[in-house]
Motif scaffolding. Sequence first.
Motif, PDB file in Angstrom:
ATOM      1  N   ARG A  41     -64.170  42.027  18.913  1.00  0.00           N
ATOM      2  CA  ARG A  41     -63.100  41.062  19.176  1.00  0.00           C
ATOM      3  C   ARG A  41     -62.501  40.544  17.880  1.00  0.00           C
ATOM      4  O   ARG A  41     -61.268  40.496  17.729  1.00  0.00           O
ATOM      5  N   SER A  42     -63.349  40.175  16.908  1.00  0.00           N
ATOM      6  CA  SER A  42     -62.812  39.559  15.680  1.00  0.00           C
ATOM      7  C   SER A  42     -62.023  40.568  14.851  1.00  0.00           C
ATOM      8  O   SER A  42     -61.130  40.189  14.097  1.00  0.00           O
ATOM      9  N   GLN A  43     -62.328  41.844  14.999  1.00  0.00           N
ATOM     10  CA  GLN A  43     -61.586  42.887  14.276  1.00  0.00           C
ATOM     11  C   GLN A  43     -60.430  43.437  15.116  1.00  0.00           C
ATOM     12  O   GLN A  43     -59.770  44.395  14.699  1.00  0.00           O
ATOM     13  N   THR A  44     -60.225  42.874  16.292  1.00  0.00           N
ATOM     14  CA  THR A  44     -59.219  43.371  17.240  1.00  0.00           C
ATOM     15  C   THR A  44     -59.186  44.899  17.306  1.00  0.00           C
ATOM     16  O   THR A  44     -58.153  45.543  17.139  1.00  0.00           O
ATOM     17  N   LEU A  45     -60.384  45.447  17.576  1.00  0.00           N
ATOM     18  CA  LEU A  45     -60.508  46.912  17.684  1.00  0.00           C
ATOM     19  C   LEU A  45     -59.649  47.442  18.823  1.00  0.00           C
ATOM     20  O   LEU A  45     -59.080  48.538  18.721  1.00  0.00           O
ATOM     21  N   GLY A  46     -59.560  46.680  19.884  1.00  0.00           N
ATOM     22  CA  GLY A  46     -58.795  47.114  21.062  1.00  0.00           C
ATOM     23  C   GLY A  46     -59.270  46.310  22.253  1.00  0.00           C
ATOM     24  O   GLY A  46     -60.141  45.452  22.133  1.00  0.00           O
ATOM     25  N   GLU A  47     -58.675  46.635  23.405  1.00  0.00           N
ATOM     26  CA  GLU A  47     -59.004  45.922  24.633  1.00  0.00           C
ATOM     27  C   GLU A  47     -60.489  46.092  24.982  1.00  0.00           C
ATOM     28  O   GLU A  47     -61.058  47.161  24.748  1.00  0.00           O
TER      29      GLU A  47
END
Length: 343
Positions: A41-47
């Motif tokens: 989540r913190s790296q906004t890897l994806g949904e």
Amino acid sequence: MKTVFSPLHSLRSAKTELDGGILIEPHEKPSRAETILARVRSQTLGEVIEPDEFGLEPVKRVHTADYVEFLEHCWADWVAEGKPGEAIPAVWCGRGMRPRMPKDIDGRLGYFSFAAETSISNGTWEAACASANVALTAQKLVANGERAAFALCRPPGHHAHADLFGGYCFFNNAAIAAQAFRDQGYERVAILDVDFHHGNGTQAIFYDRSDVLTISLHGDPDLVFPHFLGFEDETGEGDGKGYNLNVIYPPGTPYSEWSRGLETACKRIADFQPSALIIALGVDTFEEDPISFFKLKSTDYVSLGERIAQLGLPTVFTMEGGYDVDAIGVNVVNVMQGFESEK
Ligand code: OKP
Ligand code: MG
Ligand code: ZN
């Protein structure tokens, strides 16, 4: 890439692991998955999505019906016998004894396991089912055209045989996903296991088959778990001859050495021309891992992800081991970010 995650993983929260002659808090604990999820989540890897429900049919394509039945009822059967602690096997079919399934729960625990560190307790079955659904959902995403997906499985799976639990594993999530690809018409599937430990269950499940190539890079089983499988002379049998590859390493192995085996593995995979790839992803190869002896650094996981991406294959990552909880999120997401940087 998308991450598939089930909050039901937390139902797998055994109080005990048999280690060094005492019962300790298990290394394979809920905070592992929560830490990975937080980093995703913190790296906004994806949904991040929750799994679909696939039922037991795809599980039983890999696991025997009697084993699945045992796992479903093990905890209730144990409690019904009035046992005070968690369910731990303590007797096995030794050499020269008869491999038949006993009625008694102590007997069945031994019949369906190969190790005693892994306790079964309330919620183990539900979490193991959820973990298989996580892998199957990631497989479906990739079958539907995603380049890759991350199955944040917990409990892990690669030690589970068709009818054996052990090494913190109950259902072999990577094998279940591979078989799902096969059942959907993918002709060849490769499974590359980069966890510190040998993927003994995955090897055994596909050992006599040429349609699923199994490769594992791991610590020398002469020295570490699972001790009784994972040597380099195990290359497959029957139709499967030549379709299993083990690469073993000694204590202290750094990425510069480990990556030579990765290179061998990638060449073999490219040669095999699979239509899909499963990565059994353990990050217990990390230098600070409490139960392992390799010396990989956090940045090495970026390189690993890049190399996997260069294969150019539809790829499902299934989460396996990694027990330095402080670093597990960074190391796992580094693999995914390395992978995505190669697109
Ligand atoms: C599961 B997976 C520690 C002994 C550990 C079991 C290891 C299971 C590893 N004193 N024995 O491959 O990360
Ligand atoms: Mg391995
Ligand atoms: Zn491991």
